[in-house]
Design a protein around this motif. Structure first.
Motif, PDB file in Angstrom:
ATOM      1  N   THR A 146       0.867  -1.181   0.000  1.00  0.00           N
ATOM      2  CA  THR A 146       0.000   0.000   0.000  1.00  0.00           C
ATOM      3  C   THR A 146       0.899   1.225   0.000  1.00  0.00           C
ATOM      4  OG1 THR A 146      -1.522  -1.263   1.353  1.00  0.00           O
ATOM      5  CG2 THR A 146      -1.962   1.091   1.154  1.00  0.00           C
ATOM      6  N   GLY A 151      10.284   5.976   6.395  1.00  0.00           N
ATOM      7  CA  GLY A 151      10.369   5.311   5.088  1.00  0.00           C
ATOM      8  C   GLY A 151      11.432   4.236   5.100  1.00  0.00           C
ATOM      9  N   GLY A 183       4.767   2.465   5.990  1.00  0.00           N
ATOM     10  CA  GLY A 183       3.330   2.291   5.822  1.00  0.00           C
ATOM     11  C   GLY A 183       2.940   0.933   5.266  1.00  0.00           C
ATOM     12  N   GLY A 205      14.587  -1.759   3.571  1.00  0.00           N
ATOM     13  CA  GLY A 205      15.485  -1.719   4.733  1.00  0.00           C
ATOM     14  C   GLY A 205      16.951  -1.411   4.460  1.00  0.00           C
ATOM     15  N   GLU A 262      13.869   6.901  11.386  1.00  0.00           N
ATOM     16  CA  GLU A 262      13.820   6.974   9.923  1.00  0.00           C
ATOM     17  C   GLU A 262      12.357   6.952   9.492  1.00  0.00           C
ATOM     18  OE1 GLU A 262      16.210   4.740   6.552  1.00  0.00           O
ATOM     19  OE2 GLU A 262      14.637   3.400   7.270  1.00  0.00           O
ATOM     20  N   LYS A 281      17.922   4.170  -1.306  1.00  0.00           N
ATOM     21  CA  LYS A 281      18.994   5.133  -1.567  1.00  0.00           C
ATOM     22  C   LYS A 281      20.201   4.372  -2.102  1.00  0.00           C
ATOM     23  CE  LYS A 281      19.139   9.129  -1.220  1.00  0.00           C
ATOM     24  NZ  LYS A 281      18.678   9.819  -2.474  1.00  0.00           N
ATOM     25  N   GLY A 289       2.246   7.464  -0.212  1.00  0.00           N
ATOM     26  CA  GLY A 289       3.097   8.612  -0.548  1.00  0.00           C
ATOM     27  C   GLY A 289       2.491   9.534  -1.592  1.00  0.00           C
ATOM     28  N   SER A 331      18.669   1.591   3.630  1.00  0.00           N
ATOM     29  CA  SER A 331      19.259   2.729   4.352  1.00  0.00           C
ATOM     30  C   SER A 331      19.224   2.474   5.855  1.00  0.00           C
ATOM     31  CB  SER A 331      18.543   4.041   4.005  1.00  0.00           C
ATOM     32  OG  SER A 331      17.180   3.974   4.351  1.00  0.00           O
ATOM     33  N   LEU A 382       6.380  -4.510   2.916  1.00  0.00           N
ATOM     34  CA  LEU A 382       7.776  -4.050   2.835  1.00  0.00           C
ATOM     35  C   LEU A 382       8.450  -4.160   4.202  1.00  0.00           C
ATOM     36  CD1 LEU A 382       7.609  -0.917   0.488  1.00  0.00           C
ATOM     37  CD2 LEU A 382       7.965  -3.315  -0.096  1.00  0.00           C
ATOM     38  N   GLY A 391      10.317   9.545   2.964  1.00  0.00           N
ATOM     39  CA  GLY A 391       9.031   9.005   2.522  1.00  0.00           C
ATOM     40  C   GLY A 391       8.021  10.127   2.490  1.00  0.00           C
ATOM     41  N   HIS A 392       6.968   9.957   1.702  1.00  0.00           N
ATOM     42  CA  HIS A 392       5.883  10.929   1.584  1.00  0.00           C
ATOM     43  C   HIS A 392       6.436  12.283   1.131  1.00  0.00           C
ATOM     44  CE1 HIS A 392       1.721  12.211   3.292  1.00  0.00           C
ATOM     45  NE2 HIS A 392       1.850  12.402   1.983  1.00  0.00           N
ATOM     46  N   GLY A 445       2.693   1.569   9.767  1.00  0.00           N
ATOM     47  CA  GLY A 445       1.495   2.420   9.768  1.00  0.00           C
ATOM     48  C   GLY A 445       1.793   3.705   9.028  1.00  0.00           C
ATOM     49  N   ASN A 446       0.715   4.430   8.747  1.00  0.00           N
ATOM     50  CA  ASN A 446       0.857   5.726   8.099  1.00  0.00           C
ATOM     51  C   ASN A 446       1.629   6.671   9.037  1.00  0.00           C
ATOM     52  OD1 ASN A 446       0.225   8.194   6.748  1.00  0.00           O
ATOM     53  ND2 ASN A 446      -1.509   7.097   5.833  1.00  0.00           N
TER      54      ASN A 446
HETATM   55  C1  SAM Z   1      11.916   6.098  -0.773  1.00  0.00           C
HETATM   56  S1  SAM Z   1      11.235   4.791   0.138  1.00  0.00           S
HETATM   57  C2  SAM Z   1      12.364   4.592   1.504  1.00  0.00           C
HETATM   58  C3  SAM Z   1      13.709   4.030   1.079  1.00  0.00           C
HETATM   59  C4  SAM Z   1      14.618   3.682   2.217  1.00  0.00           C
HETATM   60  N1  SAM Z   1      14.793   4.786   3.126  1.00  0.00           N
HETATM   61  C5  SAM Z   1      15.969   3.287   1.662  1.00  0.00           C
HETATM   62  O1  SAM Z   1      16.704   4.174   1.172  1.00  0.00           O
HETATM   63  O2  SAM Z   1      16.324   2.094   1.734  1.00  0.00           O
HETATM   64  C6  SAM Z   1       9.861   5.560   0.934  1.00  0.00           C
HETATM   65  C7  SAM Z   1       9.037   4.628   1.778  1.00  0.00           C
HETATM   66  O3  SAM Z   1       8.153   5.428   2.557  1.00  0.00           O
HETATM   67  C8  SAM Z   1       6.890   4.775   2.633  1.00  0.00           C
HETATM   68  N2  SAM Z   1       5.872   5.837   2.799  1.00  0.00           N
HETATM   69  C9  SAM Z   1       5.588   6.856   1.941  1.00  0.00           C
HETATM   70  N3  SAM Z   1       4.619   7.639   2.451  1.00  0.00           N
HETATM   71  C10 SAM Z   1       4.277   7.115   3.653  1.00  0.00           C
HETATM   72  C11 SAM Z   1       3.341   7.490   4.659  1.00  0.00           C
HETATM   73  N4  SAM Z   1       2.562   8.569   4.543  1.00  0.00           N
HETATM   74  N5  SAM Z   1       3.277   6.715   5.773  1.00  0.00           N
HETATM   75  C12 SAM Z   1       4.068   5.623   5.914  1.00  0.00           C
HETATM   76  N6  SAM Z   1       4.968   5.216   4.991  1.00  0.00           N
HETATM   77  C13 SAM Z   1       5.075   5.958   3.878  1.00  0.00           C
HETATM   78  C14 SAM Z   1       6.757   4.018   1.324  1.00  0.00           C
HETATM   79  O4  SAM Z   1       5.898   2.903   1.488  1.00  0.00           O
HETATM   80  C15 SAM Z   1       8.188   3.655   0.981  1.00  0.00           C
HETATM   81  O5  SAM Z   1       8.493   2.343   1.343  1.00  0.00           O
END
Ligand code: SAM
Length: 286
Positions: A75, A134, A161, A138, A132, A110, A78, A140, A165, A209-210, A186-187
Motif C-alpha cells: 500500500t 520510510g 506504511g 530496509g 527513519e 537510496k 506517498g 538505508s 515491505l 518518505g511521503h 502504519g501511516n
Molecule cells: C523512498 S522509500 C524509503 C527508502 C529507504 N529509506 C531506503 O533508502 O532504503 C519511501 C518509503 O516510505 C513509505 N511511505 C511513503 N509515504 C508514507 C506514509 N505517509 N506513511 C508511511 N509510509 C510511507 C513508502 O511505502 C516507501 O516504502
C-alpha cells in the motif's frame, strides 16, 4: 552552451563545493565539523576493515534483491508522482501497487553513496536515538543500524506504511544480525508522534518518505519539539518536485535551523541551540 561556458560552470561548481565544504568545517561548531568529516569520509570511501565487511554484506543483499522477480503487493501512502498534486485524503487512503521486489529495491532504496553518507554521519556524530521515515526494503536502515552497532550504543526506529515491505526489511535485518533497529508499521500521520514521544530526545532523523510539500513541512513541525539540544535532520529528494524544493527552501531558511547543507538531492539541517547565527552551505554531491 559553448564548451568554454560548460567548463567554466563545472569549474565554478567544483570551486563552490570545495569552498563550502571547507567553510562547513571551519565555523567553530563541533557538529558542523563532524558533518564535514563525514562528507569527506563518504567521498573518499574511507572505511575501516570492520566497516568494509559490514557494508559489503549489505551491498550483497542489495544485489540479490535487485535481481528478485518475486511479486510484492504494497500500500502506497506517498505522493506517488512528482506532479500528481494529490489531496491529503487521497494520500492517506493509500493505493495498492504490485511490483517485483527487484524493482522496489532498485527504485525506492537510496544508492550506496548516500547510504554511506548516513553511515558516516552516524559513526561520527554518535547519536543515541535515531528515527527513519520510510523503510522500504530496509537498505538505508541497515546502514544506519550497522553504524549504531559499530558505535556500541544507540537504536533506530524506522517507520513504514506498507506492511509487506516492513516484513521484507525485518527479514533483511535478521539476516544481517542487526538488533539495533525496529520497524513501526502504519501511516506516518498515525505513528510519527507516538514514536517521537517514546524515543525523545531524538538525535538523528532521516525523512525519506511521503515526498509532498505540505506533508514534509508538517512532519518538520511535528519532529522539532522532540529533538535533542543538538540534532540532525536529513531530508531526501529535496529536488524531486517543485513542491519538495519549496519545502526544503522553507526548512533551510527557518530561524530554528542553525546549519543547512544542500547536498543536491539530499538536504541536511542541524538544530543546535548553542549557535547564535544560522549558516547555509551548498555542497552538491553525486
Ligand atoms: C523512498 S522509500 C524509503 C527508502 C529507504 N529509506 C531506503 O533508502 O532504503 C519511501 C518509503 O516510505 C513509505 N511511505 C511513503 N509515504 C508514507 C506514509 N505517509 N506513511 C508511511 N509510509 C510511507 C513508502 O511505502 C516507501 O516504502
Amino acid at each position: 552552451m559553448s564548451i568554454v561556458t560548460k567548463v567554466a560552470r563545472k569549474f565554478h561548481r567544483k570551486f563552490v563545493r570545495s569552498w563550502d565544504l571547507y567553510r562547513l568545517g571551519h565555523n567553530g561548531n563541533r557538529i558542523s565539523f563532524s558533518i564535514q568529516q563525514s562528507v569527506r569520509a563518504a567521498l573518499k570511501g574511507s572505511l575501516t576493515q570492520e566497516e568494509v565487511n559490514s557494508v559489503d554484506r549489505i551491498e550483497r543483499l542489495r544485489a540479490e534483491m535487485n535481481l528478485s522477480t518475486e511479486q510484492v503487493t504494497r500500500t502506497d501512502f506517498g505522493a506517488r508522482e512528482q506532479d500528481s498534486n494529490l489531496k491529503p485524503d487521497e494520500m492517506r487512503a493509500g493505493v495498492e501497487v504490485i511490483d517485483t521486489l527487484g524493482y522496489i529495491s532498485q527504485v525506492a532504496s537510496k544508492p550506496p553513496f548516500w547510504c554511506l553518507l548516513l553511515f558516516k554521519l552516524i559513526r561520527t556524530i554518535q547519536p543515541d536515538s535515531c528515527v527513519e521515515m520510510g523503510t522500504a526494503v530496509g537498505l538505508s536502515a541497515a546502514y544506519q543500524a550497522t553504524a549504531l552497532t559499530l558505535n556500541g550504543h544507540g537504536c533506530l526506529v524506522s517507520l513504514e506504511g506498507a506492511a509487506s515491505l516492513a516484513d521484507i526489511a525485518m527479514n533483511n535485518f535478521q539476516h544481517l544480525g542487526l538488533d539495533s533497529v525496529e520497524i513501526v508499521v502504519g501511516n506516518f500521520q498515525d505513528t510519527l508522534v507516538d514514536v517521537l514521544t517514546a524515543r525523545q530526545p531524538v538525535d538523528f532523523v532521516f525523512v525519506d518518505g511521503h515526498h509532498d510539500e505540505h506533508a514534509t513541512l508538517a512532519y518538520f513541525e511535528q519532529i522539532l519539539p522532540f529533538l535533542a539540544e543538538t540534532a540532525l535532520l536529513v531530508f531526501d529528494d529535496i529536488t524531486w518536485s517543485e513542491g519538495m524544493a519549496r519545502a526544503w527552501n522553507s526548512i533551510a531558511s527557518d530561524s530554528r535551523v542553525r546549519i543547512a547543507v544542500d547536498f543536491g538531492q539530499v538536504g541536511l539541517c542541524s538544530i543546535d541551540n548553542s549557535m547564535k547565527t544560522s549558516r547555509y552551505y551548498s555542497i552538491p554531491l553525486h
